[in-house]
Enzyme design. Structure first.
Site, PDB file in Angstrom:
ATOM      1  N   LYS A  79     -76.842   0.559 -25.861  1.00  0.00           N
ATOM      2  CA  LYS A  79     -76.529   0.496 -24.724  1.00  0.00           C
ATOM      3  C   LYS A  79     -76.462  -0.189 -23.199  1.00  0.00           C
ATOM      4  O   LYS A  79     -77.379   1.532 -22.842  1.00  0.00           O
ATOM      5  CB  LYS A  79     -74.805   1.249 -24.940  1.00  0.00           C
ATOM      6  CG  LYS A  79     -73.940   1.176 -25.618  1.00  0.00           C
ATOM      7  CD  LYS A  79     -73.029   2.184 -25.935  1.00  0.00           C
ATOM      8  CE  LYS A  79     -71.831   2.031 -26.844  1.00  0.00           C
ATOM      9  NZ  LYS A  79     -70.535   3.676 -26.845  1.00  0.00           N
ATOM     10  N   GLY A 116     -86.336  -3.258 -30.852  1.00  0.00           N
ATOM     11  CA  GLY A 116     -86.061  -4.587 -31.449  1.00  0.00           C
ATOM     12  C   GLY A 116     -86.752  -6.191 -30.489  1.00  0.00           C
ATOM     13  O   GLY A 116     -86.675  -5.176 -29.630  1.00  0.00           O
ATOM     14  N   THR A 140     -86.489  -3.354 -36.841  1.00  0.00           N
ATOM     15  CA  THR A 140     -85.091  -3.731 -36.597  1.00  0.00           C
ATOM     16  C   THR A 140     -84.460  -3.662 -38.048  1.00  0.00           C
ATOM     17  O   THR A 140     -85.550  -3.969 -39.271  1.00  0.00           O
ATOM     18  CB  THR A 140     -84.670  -4.521 -35.721  1.00  0.00           C
ATOM     19  OG1 THR A 140     -83.665  -5.697 -36.588  1.00  0.00           O
ATOM     20  CG2 THR A 140     -85.823  -5.558 -35.585  1.00  0.00           C
ATOM     21  N   ASP A 142     -83.058  -5.934 -39.074  1.00  0.00           N
ATOM     22  CA  ASP A 142     -82.808  -7.511 -39.263  1.00  0.00           C
ATOM     23  C   ASP A 142     -83.864  -7.504 -39.647  1.00  0.00           C
ATOM     24  O   ASP A 142     -83.537  -8.895 -40.168  1.00  0.00           O
ATOM     25  CB  ASP A 142     -81.845  -7.827 -37.969  1.00  0.00           C
ATOM     26  CG  ASP A 142     -81.046  -6.844 -37.904  1.00  0.00           C
ATOM     27  OD1 ASP A 142     -79.745  -6.170 -38.647  1.00  0.00           O
ATOM     28  OD2 ASP A 142     -80.802  -6.868 -36.712  1.00  0.00           O
ATOM     29  N   ARG A 177     -63.885  -8.108 -62.210  1.00  0.00           N
ATOM     30  CA  ARG A 177     -63.606  -8.338 -60.611  1.00  0.00           C
ATOM     31  C   ARG A 177     -64.887  -9.618 -59.799  1.00  0.00           C
ATOM     32  O   ARG A 177     -65.574  -9.171 -60.584  1.00  0.00           O
ATOM     33  CB  ARG A 177     -63.661  -6.697 -59.591  1.00  0.00           C
ATOM     34  CG  ARG A 177     -62.302  -6.045 -60.081  1.00  0.00           C
ATOM     35  CD  ARG A 177     -61.716  -5.004 -59.401  1.00  0.00           C
ATOM     36  NE  ARG A 177     -60.689  -4.134 -60.132  1.00  0.00           N
ATOM     37  CZ  ARG A 177     -60.238  -2.600 -59.655  1.00  0.00           C
ATOM     38  NH1 ARG A 177     -60.904  -2.321 -59.420  1.00  0.00           N
ATOM     39  NH2 ARG A 177     -59.428  -2.738 -60.055  1.00  0.00           N
TER      40      ARG A 177
END
Length: 360
Positions: A79, A116, A140, A142, A177
């Protein structure tokens, strides 16, 4: 032994497994090989805004206990862009000069930043503005940082997602399921396709390949007709609805939070075919836990390579993993190319060869 140096190290952006292995490698190599001092900077660049800066000397005995620990012993944040830092009254202020001043106050000769593409871009801008000596290390879950085949944290995240599929397999079969597993990955589908193949998923949905609800339902019905009473679906969080809309969570934080595509798919499937569905959202579990051996290995390799780059006075670069070798590239090159899943790549071809539904 080279000239005595004092180097700083920080972790920026989201946490992941393997960061402490990087920190440990940097400290060991800098301390034992070059006789340098390493300062660990806490809470990423925000630690450099505090006066005095939040930093402490790191030695091998201090970092060794953290090798198998998840997260980062230095703390991190994703942030507050320092060039437009949010203040309590809602206004934004450029605090980049405070970070640069913090670097100077600590008497650093160089800084190793682990992050990242977003964090590396901010660190590079700070380094250029303040003439700081910066070496980057990609991390990261990702795995979307360009030019590197592996980023810190990715392998552990894939391992956790694969284990989740392994566990869901049995309960899916027991209850007949359709089990939907929603995984992280930001805008890329690397975790989903890697874990999906490794974990035996029947359907893999990634942002890079379009799909239809009818296609998904047809794949489920084909399994039912073949006598297979269950189905495993893994979906990346950035997959959009069939209409192309992004699915996000309501949040009061400054960043958009992806999430909810699993529930969307569940409702769509249940409305069209006779299938009982359940959704599991893996979320931040993928970031935590003991780092995999590969993440520790890559972390150690990157850490040692970063220290050597400082010894060679090669800055404004990032260490990468290419063809079983560590290679350094400019930060600009590293973050210029976004590494999404290649729809024509090897993993996609592998999944299709295994008769996994990927899209239409």
């Amino acid at each position: 032994m080279g000239t005595q140096k004092r180097i700083g190290i920080l972790t920026s952006g989201g946490d992941c497994a393997g960061l402490n292995a990087v920190i440990r490698a940097v400290v060991h190599h800098a301390f034992n090989t070059y006789g340098w001092e390493v300062l660990g900077i806490r809470q990423a660049t925000q630690g450099l805004m505090v006066r005095p800066p939040l930093a402490s000397s790191l030695t091998p005995d201090k970092v060794d206990p953290f090798l198998t620990a998840g997260g980062t012993m230095l703390g991190t944040t994703n942030k507050g862009n320092p060039f437009a830092f949010p203040l309590p009254d809602g206004s934004l202020r450029d605090r980049s000069h405070e970070i640069i001043e913090g670097y100077r106050l600590l008497g650093l000769d160089a800084l190793i930043g682990i992050g990242g593409d977003g964090s590396l871009a901010i660190l590079q801008r700070l380094a250029q503005q303040g003439n700081l000596n910066l070496v980057g290390i990609p991390k990261t879950i990702d795995n979307d940082v360009g030019v590197t085949e592996l980023s810190i944290g990715f392998d552990t995240a894939v391992s956790i997602a694969t284990e989740a599929l392994d566990r869901l397999h049995f309960t899916a079969a027991s209850h007949s399921r359709v089990m939907i597993l929603e995984v992280m990955g930001r805008d890329a589908g690397h975790i989903a396709i890697s874990a999906g193949i490794a974990g035996g998923a029947d359907i893999i949905l990634i942002p890079e390949i379009p799909y239809t609800i009818n296609g998904i339902c047809q794949a489920i019905k084909q399994r039912q007709e073949a006598g297979k009473n269950y189905c495993l679906v893994i979906v990346a969080e950035a997959v959009r609805t069939e209409a192309g809309e992004s699915v996000t969570l309501d949040s009061d934080v400054e960043q958009c939070r992806l999430g909810g595509i699993g529930q969307y798919l569940s409702k769509q499937i249940c409305s069209r075919i006779d299938a009982e569905t359940r959704v599991t959202v893996l979320g931040h579990i993928q970031r935590g836990g003991t780092p995999s051996p590969l993440d520790r290995l890559i972390g150690a390799t990157f850490g040692v390579a970063a220290v050597d780059l400082i010894a060679e006075e090669k800055y404004d670069c990032v260490v990468t993993w290419q063809n079983r070798h560590v290679r350094s590239v400019s930060i600009r090159e590293a973050i210029l190319h976004y590494a999404a899943v290649n729809p024509e790549g090897t993993l996609v071809k592998t999944a299709r060869g295994l008769n996994i539904y990927l899209g239409d």
